[in-house]
Design an enzyme around this catalytic site. Structure first.
Site, PDB file in Angstrom:
ATOM      1  N   PRO A   1       6.129  20.817  43.010  1.00  0.00           N
ATOM      2  CA  PRO A   1       6.908  21.964  42.563  1.00  0.00           C
ATOM      3  C   PRO A   1       6.072  23.240  42.586  1.00  0.00           C
ATOM      4  O   PRO A   1       4.876  23.202  42.338  1.00  0.00           O
ATOM      5  CB  PRO A   1       7.293  21.623  41.126  1.00  0.00           C
TER       6      PRO A   1
ATOM      7  N   GLY B   1       6.063  26.854  46.934  1.00  0.00           N
ATOM      8  CA  GLY B   1       6.639  27.870  47.813  1.00  0.00           C
ATOM      9  C   GLY B   1       7.618  27.335  48.842  1.00  0.00           C
ATOM     10  O   GLY B   1       7.824  27.967  49.878  1.00  0.00           O
ATOM     11  N   LYS B   2       8.249  26.199  48.578  1.00  0.00           N
ATOM     12  CA  LYS B   2       9.202  25.652  49.537  1.00  0.00           C
ATOM     13  C   LYS B   2      10.430  26.556  49.674  1.00  0.00           C
ATOM     14  O   LYS B   2      10.864  26.872  50.781  1.00  0.00           O
ATOM     15  CB  LYS B   2       9.619  24.230  49.109  1.00  0.00           C
ATOM     16  N   THR B   3      10.956  26.954  48.522  1.00  0.00           N
ATOM     17  CA  THR B   3      12.109  27.853  48.548  1.00  0.00           C
ATOM     18  C   THR B   3      11.733  29.171  49.219  1.00  0.00           C
ATOM     19  O   THR B   3      12.475  29.698  50.051  1.00  0.00           O
ATOM     20  CB  THR B   3      12.585  28.136  47.110  1.00  0.00           C
TER      21      THR B   3
ATOM     22  N   GLU C   1     -13.389  15.942  19.736  1.00  0.00           N
ATOM     23  CA  GLU C   1     -13.597  16.674  20.992  1.00  0.00           C
ATOM     24  C   GLU C   1     -15.036  16.470  21.499  1.00  0.00           C
ATOM     25  O   GLU C   1     -15.250  16.334  22.705  1.00  0.00           O
ATOM     26  CB  GLU C   1     -13.303  18.168  20.811  1.00  0.00           C
TER      27      GLU C   1
HETATM   28  P1  ADP Z   1       9.197  25.502  45.200  1.00  0.00           P
HETATM   29  O1  ADP Z   1      10.485  25.771  45.881  1.00  0.00           O
HETATM   30  O2  ADP Z   1       8.185  24.837  46.079  1.00  0.00           O
HETATM   31  O3  ADP Z   1       9.325  24.784  43.874  1.00  0.00           O
HETATM   32  P2  ADP Z   1       9.162  28.337  44.919  1.00  0.00           P
HETATM   33  O4  ADP Z   1       9.277  28.772  46.330  1.00  0.00           O
HETATM   34  O5  ADP Z   1      10.410  28.366  44.109  1.00  0.00           O
HETATM   35  O6  ADP Z   1       8.515  26.900  44.828  1.00  0.00           O
HETATM   36  O7  ADP Z   1       8.024  29.206  44.206  1.00  0.00           O
HETATM   37  C1  ADP Z   1       8.265  29.914  43.016  1.00  0.00           C
HETATM   38  C2  ADP Z   1       7.517  31.229  43.034  1.00  0.00           C
HETATM   39  O8  ADP Z   1       6.111  31.014  43.054  1.00  0.00           O
HETATM   40  C3  ADP Z   1       7.799  32.068  44.252  1.00  0.00           C
HETATM   41  O9  ADP Z   1       8.922  32.869  44.067  1.00  0.00           O
HETATM   42  C4  ADP Z   1       6.528  32.883  44.399  1.00  0.00           C
HETATM   43  O10 ADP Z   1       6.539  34.006  43.556  1.00  0.00           O
HETATM   44  C5  ADP Z   1       5.450  31.943  43.919  1.00  0.00           C
HETATM   45  N1  ADP Z   1       4.860  31.177  45.021  1.00  0.00           N
HETATM   46  C6  ADP Z   1       4.916  29.850  45.201  1.00  0.00           C
HETATM   47  N2  ADP Z   1       4.257  29.473  46.293  1.00  0.00           N
HETATM   48  C7  ADP Z   1       3.754  30.587  46.848  1.00  0.00           C
HETATM   49  C8  ADP Z   1       2.974  30.841  48.018  1.00  0.00           C
HETATM   50  N3  ADP Z   1       2.582  29.850  48.815  1.00  0.00           N
HETATM   51  N4  ADP Z   1       2.642  32.115  48.278  1.00  0.00           N
HETATM   52  C9  ADP Z   1       3.037  33.108  47.461  1.00  0.00           C
HETATM   53  N5  ADP Z   1       3.755  32.930  46.362  1.00  0.00           N
HETATM   54  C10 ADP Z   1       4.129  31.688  46.033  1.00  0.00           C
HETATM   55 ZN    ZN Z   2      -8.478  13.551  22.527  1.00  0.00          ZN
END
Ligand code: ADP
Ligand code: ZN
Length: 609
Positions: free
Chosen positions: A194, A197-199, A415
C-alpha cells in the site's frame, strides 16, 4: 450507505404492512353464515343492520359487529326485522366510500414514496451522487482535463514507469498500433505494498496520454444486494466504451477477485458474480478497443487464477517500496510544494527512513509542514522532519500519561532489556534510540532501524532468531529484576510479534529441519491445504502438532539466549535503566557509552535546559 438503503427499504416495507393491517381492521368484522344471522334476529340480538346489495353489516346489541351475505331473495326477512325493531340502513354513499378506499389504498404508496424521496435525498447528499443509483456505476470518471498528474510526479519506481510507457504510446495513438497489428495488453495488474504509488501511476498514464480515467474500488462492488456488483461492472464498461481510448482503474481488486469458492460468508455469491462479470467483459472487448484496464493489489497471491489468464490481467507491473535514491526523489517531489529551510538535506532524511512508502514520505512532508506552521516558522527545518519522522514511526508522544515511579522504572528495565539483547545478538538491525516517553499504545520504545533497503525485503535465519531473542529481552529483564510473578502485561505485543515470526519461520520460510521447506500456512494464518490426488485436504493433526512443537522450540532457544545475555550484562541493564530515568530518551552515542561501560555523556543541549 448500504445501511441507509436497507433502512429505506425496511421503512417502505413496514409502512406497507402497517397499512395492510389498517385495511384489514377496517373490514375486520368477522363473517357469519346467514342462518346464524337469522337466529340472531329471532332471538332479538340485533340492533342495526346496514344493507349494501347482498352484503349486510350487522351490529349486535352488545355492539359487536359481523358481516353476512344474503344468499337468496328473502321476502320474510324484512318482516322479522321490523318486528324486532332492528334499525335498517341503506348503503353508505358511494362518494365517501370511494374516497376512503382510494385514500387508504393510495396512502401507503404515497407515504413510502415520500420516505423514499427523502432518504435517497439524504443518501445522495452524503456521497454527492444522484438518487436511485441502484446498479448504476459508482465508478467516478475523472476526465482528462482534471488529470494533471504526469510521470514527473512519481519517483522511486523507475522500472514500473518504463513498463507502462508503452501503454501511454498506445493510448495516444491507438490507430498506429492497430494498423501494425501489434497486440497491446488489455489488462495490467499493478502489484505492490500500500502507498507505493499504484493509483498515482495509473493516473499518470491517463495524464500522459491525455485520456479519460475511470476509477472504482473493488470494495465498492461488494454490496449487500446480489446482482448490484455485476450490474455496476456492466455499466462501467459500457461507459468506458463510449469514451475510449480510456483507462479503467480498479483499486483493491482482491476484494472481488479472490479465488472463487474459497471464502465463506454472506457476500461471496455477490463477489463471485461480480468477478464473473469482469471476466465476461474482459473477454468481450477486443484487443484493440482502446480500453486499458488497470487493477491494483497488494495480495496477488489470493487472486483467482482466471483473472491472470492470457487475455486478461496477463501483464504484471511490480511497484515496490522505494530504495534510498527513490526516497530522496520522492521527498524532493513533495518538497516542491512547501517551503523548506536550507538545513534540510533530502538524502539525510531518506537515509533514516528505510521501509517508508511513497505515501509515508508524502505524509512526512505534510506533517512537518503542519508542525512548522504551528510553531510559526516560515520554512520547515530539519527539526520538524525529525519530530514528524519519530511520530510516524513510533506514534505521537503522549506526555499526558502519568506513570508512577515504579512503572517508569519497570518500563526502563523493559526497554533496556530489548536494547541490550538487540546490541549483542549477531546481525541485528542497528539500535537507533530508546525512550520511556509513552507513544501511541506503548509506554516505552526501543527503536531499531535497518541500514539498507535489501534488509527490508529479505532477511535470514540468524537475524530472525536475533529478533525473537530481542523481543523477549524486555519481558526477561523485568523477570530477572522483579521475579517471574511480578512481570507486567506490557510484553503482549512483543510476544505476538515474536510468535508470529517463529510461526512464519516454520510454516512459510522453511526453517524447520523436521518439516522442511514446505508452505504450511498462508499470509492470513490459515493452514494451507495439502493436495492429495485431486483432492485438497487439511494437514494431519500430527503435522499440526509438529508445527506447534517447532514454533515452541525456536522461541524457547531464543528466550534462553536472551536470558543469558542479560544475566551476563546485568550491570549494563542497571546503568541503562538509570540513564533512561534521567534522560527519558537516550540516543545512539549514549547507548554506545553504556554498552562499553563508560559514563554516559549528556545529550546535546542538555545543560541548556
Ligand atoms: P497505492 O495506490 O499504491 O496505495 P497511492 O498512489 O494512492 O498508493 O499513493 C498515495 C499518495 O502517496 C500519492 O497520492 C502520493 O502523494 C504519494 N506517493 C506514493 N507513491 C509515490 C511515488 N512513488 N512518488 C511520489 N509520490 C508517491
Ligand atoms: Zn517490549
Amino acid at each position: 450507505m448500504v445501511k441507509n438503503l436497507i433502512c429505506c427499504f425496511f421503512v417502505s416495507i413496514i409502512s406497507i404492512l402497517l397499512f395492510h393491517h389498517l385495511n384489514i381492521y377496517s373490514i375486520n368484522n368477522s363473517r357469519v353464515n346467514y342462518s346464524t344471522f337469522l337466529s340472531d334476529v329471532n332471538n332479538d340480538n340485533i340492533i342495526k343492520i346496514q344493507i349494501n346489495d347482498k352484503k349486510v353489516e350487522v351490529t349486535k346489541k352488545d355492539m359487536t359487529k359481523y358481516i353476512t351475505y344474503i344468499p337468496f331473495h328473502d321476502p320474510q326477512l324484512l318482516h322479522s326485522l321490523l318486528e324486532k325493531n332492528v334499525i335498517i340502513a341503506g348503503p353508505v354513499p358511494q362518494a365517501s366510500n370511494f374516497l376512503i378506499s382510494t385514500l387508504s389504498s393510495i396512502f401507503p404508496g404515497f407515504l413510502s414514496t415520500i420516505m423514499w424521496f427523502f432518504l435517497t435525498k439524504i443518501i445522495s447528499n452524503s456521497n454527492g451522487q444522484g438518487a436511485l443509483f441502484f446498479g448504476k456505476s459508482k465508478a467516478k470518471m475523472l476526465s482528462n482535463s482534471k488529470i494533471n498528474i504526469t510521470f514527473s510526479d512519481i519517483a522511486g519506481c523507475k522500472e514500473a514507469k518504463e513498463d507502462v510507457s508503452e501503454i501511454v504510446e498506445y493510448l495516444k495513438e491507438p490507430g498506429r498500433f492497430q494498423k501494425l497489428g501489434g497486440k497491446i495488453p488489455k489488462g495490467i495488474l499493478m502489484v505492490g505494498p500500500p502507498g507505493t504509488g499504484k493509483t498515482l501511476l495509473a493516473k499518470a498514464i491517463a495524464g500522459e496520454a491525455n485520456v479519460p480515467f475511470f476509477t472504482i474500488s473493488g470494495s465498492d462492488f461488494v454490496e449487500m444486494f446480489v446482482g448490484v456488483g455485476a450490474s455496476r461492472v456492466r455499466d462501467m464498461f459500457e461507459n468506458a466504451r463510449r469514451y475510449a481510448p480510456c483507462i479503467i482503474f480498479i483499486d483493491e481488486i482482491d476484494a472481488v477477485g479472490k479465488q472463487r469458492g474459497t471464502s465463506v460468508g454472506n457476500n461471496h455469491d455477490e463477489r463471485e458474480q461480480t468477478l464473473n462479470q469482469i471476466l465476461v467483459e474482459m473477454d468481450g472487448f477486443k484487443v484493440n478497443t482502446g480500453i486499458i484496464l488497470i487493477a491494483a493489489t497488494n495480495r496477488p497471491d489470493v487472486l483467482d487464477p482466471a483473472l491472470l489468464r492470457p487475455g486478461r490481467f496477463d501483464r504484471q507491473v511490480v511497484v515496490s517500496l522505494p530504495d534510498l535514491l527513490g526516497r530522496e526523489e520522492i521527498l524532493k517531489i513533495h518538497m516542491r510544494k512547501v517551503s523548506v529551510a536550507n538545513d534540510v538535506i533530502p538524502i539525510v532524511i531518506a537515509r533514516s527512513t528505510p521501509g517508508f512508502s511513497g505515501a509515508d514520505l508524502a505524509n512526512l512532508v505534510n506533517e512537518s509542514a503542519l508542525l512548522a506552521a504551528r510553531c510559526h516558522k516560515i520554512a520547515i527545518t530539519m527539526l520538524e522532519f525529525e519530530i514528524s519522522k519519530d511520530k510516524i514511526i513510533m506514534g505521537s508522544e503522549r506526555r499526558s500519561i502519568v506513570m508512577t515511579e515504579h512503572q517508569k522504572e519497570s518500563t526502563a528495565y523493559h526497554e533496556s532489556g530489548h536494547a541490550i539483547v538487540g546490541r549483542l545478538v549477531p546481525s541485528h538491525d542497528p539500535l537507533h534510540k530508546v525512550t520511556i516517553i509513552p507513544r501511541g499504545q506503548a509506554l516505552g520504545i526501543t527503536l531499531f532501524l535497518p541500514t539498507n533497503d535489501i534488509d527490508v525485503l529479505v532477511t535470514h535465519r540468524q537475524k530472525l532468531e536475533g529478533q525473537i531473542a530481542t523481543l523477549y529481552g524486555g519481558r526477561l529483564a523485568e523477570e530477572i529484576i522483579y521475579g517471574s510473578d511480578k512481570v507486567s502485561t506490557g510484553a503482549s505485543n512483543d510476544i505476538r510479534i515474536a510468535t508470529d515470526l517463529a510461526r512464519k519461520m516454520v510454516t512459510q520460510w522453511g526453517f524447520s529441519d523436521k518439516l522442511g521447506p514446505i508452505l504450511y500456512m498462508n499470509e492470513d494464518k490459515e493452514f494451507f491445504l495439502e493436495k492429495s490426488g485431486s483432492q485438497l485436504k487439511r494437514f494431519s493433526d500430527k503435522t499440526i502438532q509438529i508445527i506447534d512443537e517447532e514454533v515452541k522450540s525456536i522461541i524457547e532457544i531464543n528466550c534462553q539466549r536472551a536470558k543469558k545475555i542479560l544475566n551476563e550484562n546485568i550491570d549494563i541493564l542497571h546503568a541503562m535503566k538509570d540513564a533512561l530515568i534521567k534522560y527519558e530518551t537516550i540516543n545512539l552515542l549514549q547507548i554506545d557509552d553504556l554498552m562499553s561501560r563508560k559514563t554516559v555523556r549528556e545529550p546535546e543541549g542538555w545543560n541548556l535546559r
